[in-house]
Write a protein that holds these residues in place. Structure first.
Motif, mmCIF file in Angstrom:
data_model
loop_
_atom_site.group_PDB
_atom_site.id
_atom_site.type_symbol
_atom_site.label_atom_id
_atom_site.label_comp_id
_atom_site.label_asym_id
_atom_site.label_seq_id
_atom_site.Cartn_x
_atom_site.Cartn_y
_atom_site.Cartn_z
ATOM 1 N N ILE A 118 3.805 0.680 -9.537
ATOM 2 C CA ILE A 118 4.125 -0.274 -8.476
ATOM 3 C C ILE A 118 2.883 -1.059 -8.072
ATOM 4 O O ILE A 118 2.948 -2.268 -7.804
ATOM 5 N N SER A 119 1.735 -0.401 -8.057
ATOM 6 C CA SER A 119 0.481 -1.084 -7.712
ATOM 7 C C SER A 119 0.223 -2.272 -8.631
ATOM 8 O O SER A 119 -0.289 -3.310 -8.204
ATOM 9 N N GLN A 120 0.605 -2.125 -9.892
ATOM 10 C CA GLN A 120 0.346 -3.178 -10.875
ATOM 11 C C GLN A 120 1.145 -4.453 -10.619
ATOM 12 O O GLN A 120 0.767 -5.522 -11.097
ATOM 13 N N ILE A 121 2.233 -4.351 -9.859
ATOM 14 C CA ILE A 121 3.016 -5.567 -9.578
ATOM 15 C C ILE A 121 2.797 -6.065 -8.144
ATOM 16 O O ILE A 121 3.451 -7.017 -7.715
ATOM 17 N N CYS A 122 1.891 -5.418 -7.410
ATOM 18 C CA CYS A 122 1.589 -5.865 -6.052
ATOM 19 C C CYS A 122 0.618 -7.042 -6.085
ATOM 20 O O CYS A 122 -0.316 -7.070 -6.900
ATOM 21 N N ASN A 123 0.805 -7.992 -5.204
ATOM 22 C CA ASN A 123 -0.031 -9.191 -5.149
ATOM 23 C C ASN A 123 -1.226 -9.047 -4.229
ATOM 24 O O ASN A 123 -2.223 -9.766 -4.360
ATOM 25 N N VAL A 124 -1.129 -8.131 -3.275
ATOM 26 C CA VAL A 124 -2.185 -7.975 -2.294
ATOM 27 C C VAL A 124 -2.195 -6.537 -1.782
ATOM 28 O O VAL A 124 -1.174 -5.842 -1.842
ATOM 29 N N ALA A 125 -3.363 -6.094 -1.329
ATOM 30 C CA ALA A 125 -3.501 -4.770 -0.714
ATOM 31 C C ALA A 125 -3.905 -4.964 0.741
ATOM 32 O O ALA A 125 -4.757 -5.800 1.051
ATOM 33 N N LEU A 126 -3.290 -4.185 1.626
ATOM 34 C CA LEU A 126 -3.570 -4.301 3.048
ATOM 35 C C LEU A 126 -4.046 -2.966 3.607
ATOM 36 O O LEU A 126 -3.608 -1.903 3.150
ATOM 37 N N THR A 127 -4.934 -3.025 4.574
ATOM 38 C CA THR A 127 -5.415 -1.804 5.209
ATOM 39 C C THR A 127 -5.421 -1.956 6.718
ATOM 40 O O THR A 127 -5.457 -3.076 7.250
ATOM 41 N N ILE A 128 -5.373 -0.832 7.412
ATOM 42 C CA ILE A 128 -5.494 -0.803 8.865
ATOM 43 C C ILE A 128 -6.895 -0.294 9.192
ATOM 44 O O ILE A 128 -7.215 0.860 8.876
ATOM 45 N N PRO A 129 -7.767 -1.127 9.770
ATOM 46 C CA PRO A 129 -9.126 -0.674 10.073
ATOM 47 C C PRO A 129 -9.104 0.472 11.087
ATOM 48 O O PRO A 129 -8.379 0.411 12.081
ATOM 49 N N MET A 130 -9.885 1.513 10.801
ATOM 50 C CA MET A 130 -9.900 2.695 11.665
ATOM 51 C C MET A 130 -11.330 3.145 11.931
ATOM 52 O O MET A 130 -12.243 2.825 11.171
ATOM 53 N N HIS A 131 -11.526 3.896 12.994
ATOM 54 C CA HIS A 131 -12.832 4.462 13.297
ATOM 55 C C HIS A 131 -13.207 5.505 12.248
ATOM 56 O O HIS A 131 -12.324 6.130 11.644
ATOM 57 N N PRO A 132 -14.491 5.730 11.994
ATOM 58 C CA PRO A 132 -14.932 6.738 11.020
ATOM 59 C C PRO A 132 -14.379 8.122 11.370
ATOM 60 O O PRO A 132 -14.197 8.461 12.531
ATOM 61 N N GLY A 133 -14.132 8.906 10.344
ATOM 62 C CA GLY A 133 -13.652 10.265 10.540
ATOM 63 C C GLY A 133 -12.171 10.428 10.247
ATOM 64 O O GLY A 133 -11.678 11.544 10.106
ATOM 65 N N ILE A 134 -11.448 9.315 10.166
ATOM 66 C CA ILE A 134 -10.023 9.353 9.832
ATOM 67 C C ILE A 134 -9.812 8.608 8.522
ATOM 68 O O ILE A 134 -10.133 7.430 8.406
ATOM 69 N N GLU A 135 -9.291 9.301 7.535
ATOM 70 C CA GLU A 135 -9.110 8.684 6.227
ATOM 71 C C GLU A 135 -7.794 7.912 6.118
ATOM 72 O O GLU A 135 -7.731 6.896 5.435
ATOM 73 N N SER A 136 -6.760 8.407 6.769
ATOM 74 C CA SER A 136 -5.466 7.741 6.636
ATOM 75 C C SER A 136 -4.562 8.114 7.802
ATOM 76 O O SER A 136 -4.845 9.045 8.559
ATOM 77 N N LEU A 137 -3.472 7.360 7.915
ATOM 78 C CA LEU A 137 -2.467 7.621 8.934
ATOM 79 C C LEU A 137 -1.193 8.124 8.278
ATOM 80 O O LEU A 137 -0.981 7.952 7.074
ATOM 81 N N ASN A 138 -0.343 8.750 9.060
ATOM 82 C CA ASN A 138 0.979 9.136 8.596
ATOM 83 C C ASN A 138 1.706 7.909 8.040
ATOM 84 O O ASN A 138 1.557 6.803 8.558
#
Length: 240
Positions: free
Chosen positions: A203-223
């Protein structure tokens, strides 16, 4: 009023185990939402005639133990309605939409479907994910699954569909573009990946863009449900 025979109860339990497109619901609001959006009521059972809903289908009286066996909740209300779920037709989205890639937690999926409806997404694609008829998913969506087109399909079929319709897709990725600065130029599909593995390579190969949510250090990801909800509402805010 007919009483449910042992043979009928045995048949219903077998159908519940084997048919992924049968719903066993006890919440009147969700039952009404399901019927209003195409689900066909087949049969209703209750411990008291006064509890039977005012819908056209076969109706029977039975015991609470039978209701408990058929209902999908720990403390049913003494009634259960069996409905046939109809899969939505696959159409090319004209507005923003949601894509769930191999999500297996029905609570997450239900929450994301509810948020998709609330944020104005046109539809939801479930790629090799939990079935749309999963009871916990339906409860988590608060019946929203019956109010927004939800299409269950394989990853392979979706990739073919996306390419044929030139869909624009945005996956969630820690190294992606800041969602708060992103400006979508046309309708876009928000792709949320599996709880443990993220968006698949295919699926990544057909995605046009990647988006992220900026977070404070110490948290790698959200639910998955939290991050997907933030991104959907951010996209919706940019459409105003």
């Amino acid at each position: 009023m007919l009483k449910a025979s042992g043979e009928l109860v045995k048949k219903l339990k077998k159908q519940k185990r084997e048919n992924d497109f049968l719903l066993f619901l006890d919440n009147q609001k969700i039952i009404n939402d399901a019927i209003s959006n195409g689900a066909k009521p087949l049969l209703a059972l209750a411990v008291d005639e006064a509890l039977l809903p005012n819908i056209e289908c076969e109706k029977y009286l039975t015991t609470m133990s039978v209701i408990e066996d058929l209902a999908e909740v720990k403390s049913p209300r003494g009634v259960v309605v069996m409905l046939e779920y109809t899969q939505n037709v696959v159409l090319c989205p004209k507005k923003d939409f949601l894509v769930l890639d191999k999500l297996q937690d029905p609570g997450n999926v239900g929450t994301l479907i509810r948020t998709a409806l609330a944020s104005g997404m046109e539809c939801v694609f479930l790629l090799d994910s939990v079935k749309p008829t999963n009871a916990k998913l339906i409860r988590s969506s608060a019946g929203a699954i019956f109010n927004i087109p939800t299409i269950s399909m394989t990853e392979e079929d979706f990739i073919k569909f996306a390419k044929e319709n030139s869909l624009t897709l945005a996956k969630t990725d820690m190294k992606g573009e800041d969602i708060f600065k992103f400006q979508p130029s046309k309708n876009i599909g928000i792709v949320i990946g599996n709880e443990g593995n993220g968006v698949s390579k295919e699926i990544s190969q057909i995605c046009n863009v990647a988006l992220t949510i900026p977070m404070h250090p110490g948290i790698e990801s959200l639910n998955a449900a939290v991050s997907g909800s933030i991104i959907m509402f951010q996209i919706a805010s940019k459409r105003k």
